[in-house]
Design an enzyme around this catalytic site. Structure first.
Site, PDB file in Angstrom:
ATOM      1  N   ARG A  65       6.382  55.813 -87.019  1.00 11.18           N
ATOM      2  CA  ARG A  65       5.860  56.351 -88.287  1.00 11.18           C
ATOM      3  C   ARG A  65       6.033  55.345 -89.417  1.00 11.18           C
ATOM      4  NH1 ARG A  65       7.753  61.037 -92.087  1.00 11.18           N
ATOM      5  NH2 ARG A  65       5.757  61.647 -93.016  1.00 11.18           N
ATOM      6  N   HIS A  69       3.126  54.067 -92.056  1.00 11.82           N
ATOM      7  CA  HIS A  69       3.245  54.156 -93.513  1.00 11.82           C
ATOM      8  C   HIS A  69       3.225  52.771 -94.152  1.00 11.82           C
ATOM      9  CE1 HIS A  69       4.631  58.510 -94.322  1.00 11.82           C
ATOM     10  NE2 HIS A  69       3.916  58.473 -93.223  1.00 11.82           N
ATOM     11  N   ASP A  70       3.838  51.801 -93.490  1.00 16.60           N
ATOM     12  CA  ASP A  70       3.808  50.451 -94.049  1.00 16.60           C
ATOM     13  C   ASP A  70       2.361  49.970 -94.152  1.00 16.60           C
ATOM     14  OD1 ASP A  70       4.787  48.014 -95.045  1.00 16.60           O
ATOM     15  OD2 ASP A  70       4.598  47.100 -93.067  1.00 16.60           O
ATOM     16  N   GLY A  75      -0.853  47.486 -97.109  1.00 15.39           N
ATOM     17  CA  GLY A  75      -1.075  46.673 -95.914  1.00 15.39           C
ATOM     18  C   GLY A  75       0.191  46.500 -95.092  1.00 15.39           C
ATOM     19  N   SER A  79       6.319  46.124 -96.915  1.00 14.20           N
ATOM     20  CA  SER A  79       6.620  46.573 -98.289  1.00 14.20           C
ATOM     21  C   SER A  79       7.420  47.875 -98.259  1.00 14.20           C
ATOM     22  CB  SER A  79       5.334  46.750 -99.100  1.00 14.20           C
ATOM     23  OG  SER A  79       4.395  47.527 -98.381  1.00 14.20           O
ATOM     24  N   ASN A  96       7.403  59.652 -98.604  1.00 17.94           N
ATOM     25  CA  ASN A  96       8.320  59.003 -97.681  1.00 17.94           C
ATOM     26  C   ASN A  96       9.602  59.779 -97.510  1.00 17.94           C
ATOM     27  OD1 ASN A  96       6.925  56.795 -96.837  1.00 17.94           O
ATOM     28  ND2 ASN A  96       7.542  55.545 -98.567  1.00 17.94           N
ATOM     29  N   PRO A 166      -2.391  60.190 -95.465  1.00 17.10           N
ATOM     30  CA  PRO A 166      -3.019  61.487 -95.195  1.00 17.10           C
ATOM     31  C   PRO A 166      -2.012  62.617 -95.363  1.00 17.10           C
ATOM     32  CG  PRO A 166      -2.545  60.340 -93.147  1.00 17.10           C
ATOM     33  CD  PRO A 166      -2.176  59.393 -94.245  1.00 17.10           C
ATOM     34  N   HIS A 196       1.649  61.925 -82.771  1.00 16.02           N
ATOM     35  CA  HIS A 196       2.387  63.174 -82.968  1.00 16.02           C
ATOM     36  C   HIS A 196       2.808  63.808 -81.642  1.00 16.02           C
ATOM     37  CE1 HIS A 196       0.834  63.768 -87.373  1.00 16.02           C
ATOM     38  NE2 HIS A 196       1.670  62.760 -87.248  1.00 16.02           N
ATOM     39  N   THR A 197       2.687  63.082 -80.562  1.00 22.50           N
ATOM     40  CA  THR A 197       3.261  63.486 -79.284  1.00 22.50           C
ATOM     41  C   THR A 197       4.776  63.276 -79.307  1.00 22.50           C
ATOM     42  OG1 THR A 197       3.215  63.070 -76.894  1.00 22.50           O
ATOM     43  CG2 THR A 197       2.895  61.174 -78.272  1.00 22.50           C
ATOM     44  N   ASP A 248       5.567  67.957 -80.792  1.00 21.78           N
ATOM     45  CA  ASP A 248       4.968  68.289 -79.491  1.00 21.78           C
ATOM     46  C   ASP A 248       5.922  69.258 -78.798  1.00 21.78           C
ATOM     47  OD1 ASP A 248       4.242  68.486 -76.836  1.00 21.78           O
ATOM     48  OD2 ASP A 248       4.013  66.329 -76.507  1.00 21.78           O
ATOM     49  N   ASP A 256       2.684  60.682 -74.388  1.00 23.84           N
ATOM     50  CA  ASP A 256       1.659  61.042 -73.410  1.00 23.84           C
ATOM     51  C   ASP A 256       0.491  61.719 -74.118  1.00 23.84           C
ATOM     52  OD1 ASP A 256       2.616  63.559 -74.093  1.00 23.84           O
ATOM     53  OD2 ASP A 256       3.814  63.784 -72.274  1.00 23.84           O
TER      54      ASP A 256
HETATM   55  C1  HEM Z   1      -3.804  61.765 -89.162  1.00 26.23           C
HETATM   56  C2  HEM Z   1      -3.102  61.960 -90.273  1.00 26.23           C
HETATM   57  C3  HEM Z   1      -1.622  62.129 -90.286  1.00 26.23           C
HETATM   58  C4  HEM Z   1      -0.940  63.074 -90.989  1.00 26.23           C
HETATM   59  C5  HEM Z   1      -1.548  64.112 -91.915  1.00 26.23           C
HETATM   60  C6  HEM Z   1       0.460  62.918 -90.696  1.00 26.23           C
HETATM   61  C7  HEM Z   1       1.470  63.681 -91.234  1.00 26.23           C
HETATM   62  C8  HEM Z   1       2.763  63.704 -90.780  1.00 26.23           C
HETATM   63  C9  HEM Z   1       3.795  64.606 -91.234  1.00 26.23           C
HETATM   64  C10 HEM Z   1       3.613  65.621 -92.352  1.00 26.23           C
HETATM   65  C11 HEM Z   1       4.899  64.391 -90.487  1.00 26.23           C
HETATM   66  C12 HEM Z   1       6.225  65.137 -90.568  1.00 26.23           C
HETATM   67  C13 HEM Z   1       7.149  64.451 -91.496  1.00 26.23           C
HETATM   68  C14 HEM Z   1       8.408  65.257 -91.652  1.00 26.23           C
HETATM   69  O1  HEM Z   1       8.362  66.372 -92.147  1.00 26.23           O
HETATM   70  O2  HEM Z   1       9.489  64.744 -91.265  1.00 26.23           O
HETATM   71  C15 HEM Z   1       4.580  63.331 -89.563  1.00 26.23           C
HETATM   72  C16 HEM Z   1       5.462  62.821 -88.639  1.00 26.23           C
HETATM   73  C17 HEM Z   1       5.188  61.754 -87.824  1.00 26.23           C
HETATM   74  N1  HEM Z   1       4.023  61.001 -87.835  1.00 26.23           N
HETATM   75 FE1  HEM Z   1       2.324  61.471 -88.782  1.00 26.23          FE
HETATM   76  N2  HEM Z   1       0.612  61.885 -89.817  1.00 26.23           N
HETATM   77  C18 HEM Z   1      -0.612  61.374 -89.548  1.00 26.23           C
HETATM   78  C19 HEM Z   1      -0.879  60.287 -88.732  1.00 26.23           C
HETATM   79  C20 HEM Z   1       0.085  59.559 -88.086  1.00 26.23           C
HETATM   80  C21 HEM Z   1      -0.135  58.282 -87.460  1.00 26.23           C
HETATM   81  C22 HEM Z   1      -1.465  57.515 -87.497  1.00 26.23           C
HETATM   82  C23 HEM Z   1       1.047  57.917 -86.901  1.00 26.23           C
HETATM   83  C24 HEM Z   1       1.380  56.652 -86.136  1.00 26.23           C
HETATM   84  C25 HEM Z   1       0.499  55.920 -85.493  1.00 26.23           C
HETATM   85  C26 HEM Z   1       1.980  58.966 -87.155  1.00 26.23           C
HETATM   86  C27 HEM Z   1       3.261  59.010 -86.662  1.00 26.23           C
HETATM   87  C28 HEM Z   1       4.164  60.025 -86.920  1.00 26.23           C
HETATM   88  C29 HEM Z   1       5.434  60.146 -86.229  1.00 26.23           C
HETATM   89  C30 HEM Z   1       5.932  59.287 -85.079  1.00 26.23           C
HETATM   90  C31 HEM Z   1       6.095  61.223 -86.827  1.00 26.23           C
HETATM   91  C32 HEM Z   1       7.497  61.730 -86.485  1.00 26.23           C
HETATM   92  C33 HEM Z   1       8.482  61.028 -87.359  1.00 26.23           C
HETATM   93  C34 HEM Z   1       9.927  61.315 -87.023  1.00 26.23           C
HETATM   94  O3  HEM Z   1      10.230  62.120 -86.144  1.00 26.23           O
HETATM   95  O4  HEM Z   1      10.811  60.699 -87.659  1.00 26.23           O
HETATM   96  N3  HEM Z   1       1.383  59.932 -87.900  1.00 26.23           N
HETATM   97  N4  HEM Z   1       3.289  62.928 -89.757  1.00 26.23           N
HETATM   98  C1  LIG Z   2      14.422  56.830 -95.990  1.00 25.14           C
HETATM   99  C2  LIG Z   2      14.213  56.857 -97.452  1.00 25.14           C
HETATM  100  O1  LIG Z   2      14.392  55.889 -98.124  1.00 25.14           O
HETATM  101  N1  LIG Z   2      13.798  58.022 -97.947  1.00 25.14           N
HETATM  102  C3  LIG Z   2      13.603  58.226 -99.355  1.00 25.14           C
HETATM  103  C4  LIG Z   2      12.216  58.759 -99.610  1.00 25.14           C
HETATM  104  O2  LIG Z   2      12.024  59.178-100.922  1.00 25.14           O
HETATM  105  C5  LIG Z   2      12.998  60.076-101.451  1.00 25.14           C
HETATM  106  C6  LIG Z   2      12.621  60.356-102.887  1.00 25.14           C
HETATM  107  O3  LIG Z   2      11.345  60.875-102.989  1.00 25.14           O
HETATM  108  C7  LIG Z   2      14.408  59.508-101.323  1.00 25.14           C
HETATM  109  O4  LIG Z   2      15.358  60.455-101.764  1.00 25.14           O
HETATM  110  C8  LIG Z   2      14.669  59.161 -99.875  1.00 25.14           C
HETATM  111  O5  LIG Z   2      15.940  58.561 -99.739  1.00 25.14           O
END
Ligand code: HEM
Ligand SMILES: CC(=O)N[C@H]1CO[C@H](CO)[C@@H](O)[C@@H]1O
Ligand SMILES: *[C@@H]1O[C@H](CO)[C@@H](O)[C@H](O)[C@H]1NC(C)=O
Length: 328
Positions: A65, A69-70, A75, A79, A96, A166, A196-197, A248, A256
């Protein structure tokens, strides 16, 4: 002999013309970019990532993730790694809030390991790219080569995050628009959503689907009722905001194509996940990825390599940071 030499030099000039016309060699990433300056880099990163993974599983989703985000903000230039004493760097932005610390730690540790063998040569942006490829592979995802040569960015501002990522309530048009801005197609977007798997989401990112779905504070009808009930059990209203659940529900620790099978079953966690199946425009691709893991893997590789090209700095742009969390 003469004819051969002449032909060789003609070939050389023709190649130069092609190089100049296509802009290759300038501002482009290449595989094995560090072949002469740091030939061990990929092995060293892999070792560091594997060690970190043996300490905590979160390494995997957190790094994946972080890369996304980076790349989407400013780009792929690391950053997102910058720590600001004033709390106004990219990583401090609202969006973030949930970037897990283990992703940052993975890159920091891998970069330190790389610095000890080839100091000042490899960018943090490239370390993050390699580490991301490695975490996907460690949990069953496809293996692929990465293009390298990124430089680290000189700008990291929380105020530049908003509007570049997004949101989980996005519909297909909004998703497509956001990804198109980063030169990614709908196919790329659907494949990348397969990330999101893995990983976790906090309850507030989808609670609207359970408790306040418009128009009448109902449950989102595109959710499978049993799954909706499980989500309500895990995430009651006014739940502790630090509670997070697997995205998932079936195979949360494996990379997967089950993410797509879940969408067919009404088990997409976010609106932005489920809409990929409910919208007739993207549904055929979801069906394909659900049925043919090899199609998903191929599309994921293509999309990840494209994502890794987003807004990169090369040549003399940016810098090679020594410490990924601060500008030189
Ligand atoms: C299609 C639009 C996307 C949306 C709206 C979206 C949104 C989100 C949100 C809201 C979370 C949960 C964050 C939280 O509450 O902790 C999340 C988690 C995650 N996203 Fe996305 N995401 C998107 C695309 C992507 C893409 C393109 C990737 C990587 C290629 C990605 C990888 C991940 C991963 C791996 C997590 C889990 C993070 C963790 O467990 O620490 N996402 N995403
Ligand atoms: C991992 C990290 O740096 N998370 C930061 C994301 O942004 C919030 C403020 O909006 C910080 O409190 C978190 O530490
Ligand atoms: C998208 O591609 C165009 C043309 O190759 C390029 O100029 C632009 O910088 C790219 N945008 C991003 C965000 O990478």
């Amino acid at each position: 002999m003469v004819a051969v030499a002449w032909r060789r030099s003609l070939l050389y000039w023709l190649m130069m013309v092609v190089v100049v016309l296509t802009g290759k060699g300038k501002g482009q990433l290449v595989q094995n970019f560090y072949a002469s300056t740091c030939p061990m880099v990929e092995a060293v990163v892999k070792q560091a990532v594997t060690t970190k993974f043996s300490q905590t599983f979160t390494t995997i989703p957190a790094t994946l993730r972080l890369f996304f985000h980076d790349c989407f903000v400013e780009g792929c230039d690391a950053s997102v790694m910058i720590a600001s004493p004033n709390g106004d760097a990219e990583k401090d932005a609202q969006d973030n809030l949930s970037l897990a610390g283990d992703g940052f730690d993975t890159v920091i540790k891998a970069k330190q390991a790389v610095e000890s063998v080839c100091p000042g040569v490899v960018s943090c942006a490239d370390v993050l790219t390699i580490a991301t490829r490695d975490v996907v592979g460690l949990v069953g995802g496809p293996l692929y080569n990465v293009e390298l040569g990124r430089r680290d960015g000189l700008i990291s501002q929380a105020s530049r995050v908003a509007g570049n990522l997004p949101e989980p309530f996005f519909n297909l048009n909004q998703l497509n628009t956001m990804f198109a801005r980063h030169n990614l197609t709908e196919l790329d977007m659907i494949a990348l959503s397969g990330a999101h798997t893995l990983g976790f989401s906090h309850c507030n990112r989808f609670a609207n689907r359970l408790y306040s779905f418009s128009p009448a504070a109902a449950v989102d009808p595109s959710l499978d009722p049993t799954y909706a009930q499980q989500l309500m059990d895990a995430c009651p209203q006014n739940v502790d905001p630090s509670i997070a659940i697997n995205m998932d529900p079936e195979t949360p620790t494996t990379f997967d194509n089950v993410y797509y099978r879940n969408l067919l079953a009404g088990k997409g966690l976010f609106t932005s996940d489920q809409v990929l199946f409910t919208d007739s425009s993207s549904q055929p691709t979801v069906n394909d990825f659900a049925n043919k893991p090899q199609d998903f893997n191929a599309a994921f590789i293509t999309a990840m390599r494209k994502l890794g090209q987003t807004g990169v700095k090369t040549g003399n742009q940016g810098e090679i940071r020594t410490d990924c969390t601060t500008f030189n």
